[in-house]
Design a protein around this motif. Structure first.
Motif, PDB file in Angstrom:
ATOM      1  N   ASP A  50       4.268  -0.220  -3.449  1.00 46.23           N
ATOM      2  CA  ASP A  50       4.957  -1.482  -3.677  1.00 46.23           C
ATOM      3  C   ASP A  50       5.798  -1.146  -5.182  1.00 46.23           C
ATOM      4  O   ASP A  50       7.112  -1.051  -5.155  1.00 46.23           O
ATOM      5  CB  ASP A  50       4.567  -2.762  -3.699  1.00 46.23           C
ATOM      6  CG  ASP A  50       5.713  -3.776  -3.668  1.00 46.23           C
ATOM      7  OD1 ASP A  50       6.403  -3.725  -3.320  1.00 46.23           O
ATOM      8  OD2 ASP A  50       5.266  -4.750  -4.536  1.00 46.23           O
ATOM      9  N   TYR A  53       0.105  -1.719  -4.580  1.00 42.85           N
ATOM     10  CA  TYR A  53       0.262  -1.170  -3.063  1.00 42.85           C
ATOM     11  C   TYR A  53       0.905  -2.213  -2.302  1.00 42.85           C
ATOM     12  O   TYR A  53       0.768  -3.453  -2.598  1.00 42.85           O
ATOM     13  CB  TYR A  53      -0.919  -0.530  -2.554  1.00 42.85           C
ATOM     14  CG  TYR A  53      -1.500   0.618  -3.215  1.00 42.85           C
ATOM     15  CD1 TYR A  53      -0.747   1.866  -2.945  1.00 42.85           C
ATOM     16  CD2 TYR A  53      -2.290   0.525  -4.314  1.00 42.85           C
ATOM     17  CE1 TYR A  53      -1.208   2.947  -3.621  1.00 42.85           C
ATOM     18  CE2 TYR A  53      -2.850   1.580  -4.858  1.00 42.85           C
ATOM     19  CZ  TYR A  53      -2.253   2.959  -4.495  1.00 42.85           C
ATOM     20  OH  TYR A  53      -2.652   3.978  -5.006  1.00 42.85           O
ATOM     21  N   SER A  54       1.541  -2.072  -1.285  1.00 46.77           N
ATOM     22  CA  SER A  54       2.177  -2.964  -0.347  1.00 46.77           C
ATOM     23  C   SER A  54       0.930  -3.978  -0.076  1.00 46.77           C
ATOM     24  O   SER A  54      -0.475  -3.674   0.033  1.00 46.77           O
ATOM     25  CB  SER A  54       2.537  -2.324   1.147  1.00 46.77           C
ATOM     26  OG  SER A  54       3.540  -1.648   0.738  1.00 46.77           O
ATOM     27  N   LYS A  55       1.063  -5.305   0.282  1.00 40.12           N
ATOM     28  CA  LYS A  55       0.313  -6.314   0.632  1.00 40.12           C
ATOM     29  C   LYS A  55      -0.712  -6.452  -0.743  1.00 40.12           C
ATOM     30  O   LYS A  55      -1.640  -7.368  -0.579  1.00 40.12           O
ATOM     31  CB  LYS A  55      -0.693  -5.852   1.657  1.00 40.12           C
ATOM     32  CG  LYS A  55       0.038  -5.330   3.023  1.00 40.12           C
ATOM     33  CD  LYS A  55       0.400  -6.597   3.686  1.00 40.12           C
ATOM     34  CE  LYS A  55       0.988  -6.177   5.122  1.00 40.12           C
ATOM     35  NZ  LYS A  55       1.719  -7.050   5.696  1.00 40.12           N
ATOM     36  N   GLY A  56      -0.267  -6.219  -1.775  1.00 40.57           N
ATOM     37  CA  GLY A  56      -0.968  -6.560  -3.122  1.00 40.57           C
ATOM     38  C   GLY A  56      -2.273  -5.888  -3.449  1.00 40.57           C
ATOM     39  O   GLY A  56      -3.002  -6.283  -4.348  1.00 40.57           O
ATOM     40  N   ILE A  57      -2.485  -4.782  -2.529  1.00 40.10           N
ATOM     41  CA  ILE A  57      -3.920  -4.052  -2.934  1.00 40.10           C
ATOM     42  C   ILE A  57      -3.841  -3.337  -4.288  1.00 40.10           C
ATOM     43  O   ILE A  57      -2.843  -2.916  -4.508  1.00 40.10           O
ATOM     44  CB  ILE A  57      -4.199  -3.195  -1.707  1.00 40.10           C
ATOM     45  CG1 ILE A  57      -4.149  -3.672  -0.324  1.00 40.10           C
ATOM     46  CG2 ILE A  57      -5.237  -2.318  -1.908  1.00 40.10           C
ATOM     47  CD1 ILE A  57      -4.328  -3.071   0.731  1.00 40.10           C
TER      48      ILE A  57
END
Length: 105
Positions: free
Chosen positions: A87, A101-105
């Motif tokens: 992200d 990362y995508s989805k807040g990971i």
């Protein structure tokens, strides 16, 4: 336990229909048994919902693991995959950095 309470209710009704008894006492016993039954029924329904939820999640996890097992390992850097997963990158004031990362990971 729910079946036992149901049987007790049926027994109480049968006893009331064949024997003369104090109707106020009968109603008190009946309502107490019905309340007990309803509490047990609610517990049963909650447990049934939890079981169905766990079964559904297990199916999803099993599907995920199956798909994960079928993937081939990456043997080289893939910039398209990296861009899809990443992200943003945050550079901290101390010079360190974080990848978000995508989805807040």
């Amino acid at each position: 336990m729910m079946n036992t309470t149901k049987e007790e209710i049926e027994e109480l009704i049968g006893e009331n229909s064949t024997n003369s008894q104090d109707q106020l006492e009968y109603v008190r016993k009946y309502e107490k048994l019905v309340d007990t039954f309803n509490v047990e029924k609610e517990k049963y329904e909650n447990l049934s919902t939890q079981i169905e939820d766990k079964k559904s999640r297990k199916l999803k996890y099993d599907f995920f693991i199956e798909k994960l097992d079928s993937l081939t390992p990456l043997d080289k850097f893939d910039p398209i995959l990296w861009n899809l997963m990443l992200d943003k990158m945050v550079v901290n004031s101390n010079g360190g950095f974080e990848f978000i990362y995508s989805k807040g990971i």
